[in-house]
Design an enzyme around this catalytic site. Sequence first.
Site, PDB file in Angstrom:
ATOM      1  N   SER A 190       0.848  -1.184   0.000  1.00 51.23           N
ATOM      2  CA  SER A 190       0.000   0.000   0.000  1.00 51.23           C
ATOM      3  C   SER A 190       0.882   1.230   0.000  1.00 51.23           C
ATOM      4  O   SER A 190       2.026   1.191   0.458  1.00 51.23           O
ATOM      5  CB  SER A 190      -0.901  -0.030   1.243  1.00 51.23           C
ATOM      6  OG  SER A 190      -0.880   1.217   1.888  1.00 51.23           O
ATOM      7  N   LYS A 191       0.326   2.347  -0.516  1.00 49.93           N
ATOM      8  CA  LYS A 191       1.160   3.549  -0.556  1.00 49.93           C
ATOM      9  C   LYS A 191       1.461   4.058   0.850  1.00 49.93           C
ATOM     10  O   LYS A 191       2.354   4.853   1.053  1.00 49.93           O
ATOM     11  CB  LYS A 191       0.551   4.627  -1.435  1.00 49.93           C
ATOM     12  CG  LYS A 191      -0.857   5.016  -1.116  1.00 49.93           C
ATOM     13  CD  LYS A 191      -1.343   6.026  -2.145  1.00 49.93           C
ATOM     14  CE  LYS A 191      -2.859   5.934  -2.282  1.00 49.93           C
ATOM     15  NZ  LYS A 191      -3.346   6.473  -3.521  1.00 49.93           N
ATOM     16  N   ARG A 192       0.696   3.573   1.817  1.00 44.93           N
ATOM     17  CA  ARG A 192       0.960   3.992   3.198  1.00 44.93           C
ATOM     18  C   ARG A 192       2.011   3.121   3.879  1.00 44.93           C
ATOM     19  O   ARG A 192       2.468   3.415   4.965  1.00 44.93           O
ATOM     20  CB  ARG A 192      -0.344   3.982   4.009  1.00 44.93           C
ATOM     21  CG  ARG A 192      -1.189   5.212   3.738  1.00 44.93           C
ATOM     22  CD  ARG A 192      -2.600   5.053   4.240  1.00 44.93           C
ATOM     23  NE  ARG A 192      -3.348   4.102   3.436  1.00 44.93           N
ATOM     24  CZ  ARG A 192      -3.943   4.417   2.291  1.00 44.93           C
ATOM     25  NH1 ARG A 192      -3.890   5.647   1.835  1.00 44.93           N
ATOM     26  NH2 ARG A 192      -4.595   3.519   1.592  1.00 44.93           N
TER      27      ARG A 192
END
Length: 488
Positions: free
Chosen positions: A261-263
């Site tokens: 995930s981009k997080r």
Amino acid sequence: MVSASSVRVRFCPSPTGNPHVGLVRTALFNWAFARHHGGTLVFRIEDTDAARDSEESYAQLLDSMRWLGFDWDEGPEVGGPHAPYRQSQRMDIYADVARKLQEGGFAYECFCTTEELDARRDAARKAGKPSGYDGKCRDLSAEQVAAYRAEGRTPIVRFRMPDTPITFTDLVRGELTFTPENVPDFGIVRANGAPLYTLVNPVDDALMEITHVLRGEDLLSSTPRQVALYAALGEIGVGNGTAPAFGHLPYVMGEGNKKLSKRDPQASLNLYRERGFLPEGLLNYLSLLGWSLSEDRDIFSIDEMVAAFDLTDVNANPARFDLKKCEAINATHLRALAPDEFVRRLVPFLFPGRSPSEAELDLLAKAAPLTQERMVVLGEVVGMLGFLFVQPENFHVDEADAAKVLTEEAKPVLAASIKALETLPDFTPDPIQATLREALVDGLGIKPKFAFTPLRVAVTGRRVSPPLFESMELLGRDETLRRLRAAL
Ligand code: GLU
């Protein structure tokens, strides 16, 4: 196949948060595809979501693109025939298109409230029916519209999907078909008049004459909508009515086989920059997330990738992000750098925020070859060579290493070494080694392994360091002796 120069691809991130490796992979594949075909890369900023977009993130995106070595033919700072390339500056265009779509009957006002939509969705689910938008406002009469308005409702604009299946050939996945019940009518303008991604992205692709859309698989579900929207746009004179070719790049999986995930902290591009990955090393690795040059070669230059890159070789299977492999590939690129180039890349890590003096550069040029074979990322240089560049008053020995090594037993070792080095006529590695061996191994009867570790810690500050005798030479006799005495 694609004819040269007709290729127009785009990289169109939203400036939210820090750039991440998934985004870089998308940029890389688009850039490589454009360059391979002698085509055009359009860099577009999708900043229509004022609540989430930031100027800081926009600046970071541009900085990242430049750091990675990507150039673009149209876009911010470069301009081009379809300027502006920031969607926040194109709002009039979208309002105009939305109006025309409604006038042409391709879109309609929807007055349903969120609560009403939720209730109907739940009911449909319970009844085992498709739970997407049910078309309630598709064909409202003028009286119904007036009545809703009188209630104080403000409508969103919804696109009317065709009642027939949508089929397109994905360049990576082959032919895909979506049936109408899986692609219900969708919102294109919010109740407050703000256009949505679902509208602005295909509108700009049409206006900017994009021929190929290469993007992550997470966006696949929006593709049938966009294909339908393209046809409608053609009818109202926006673009030529043909959808671009789509290629959806495989998912990137992270730890535990979950989608990266981009997080995910591991996904942040800044992390790789700060650790001192080379852009060429990182790009080499990221290109392997869904593509390969050949079965037996993992290491290649960006030019080799561009020369070989085509979409027919992109794999539809999810790719796994393997940090160890990424590091190994970076280390290989790092070792391959010419000595002066290696030095140039080390400078910002060793001397952050300042330019080194001539003397420092000289010293670095001599010291760098001692580390090039041992490094994975440039940032390691601080631990490896920092001891050569600190002011005497700032030099500290690693506490844990000191506790382990600079013990009572080390005292005679240090003392004998000081004595031997004080009078050594030629302070270069071979004589240094010979005299220390004589003093410690022969003189005190200590095994070499134990003899030199206290010296290493005293002089470089750590148990793991570049070769000891070379380090002493680079440091010079005075400073070497000063540190040995301080340790004693
Ligand atoms: N701005 C969109 C995103 O960052 C672009 C999606 C696309 O490539 O179509 O997700």
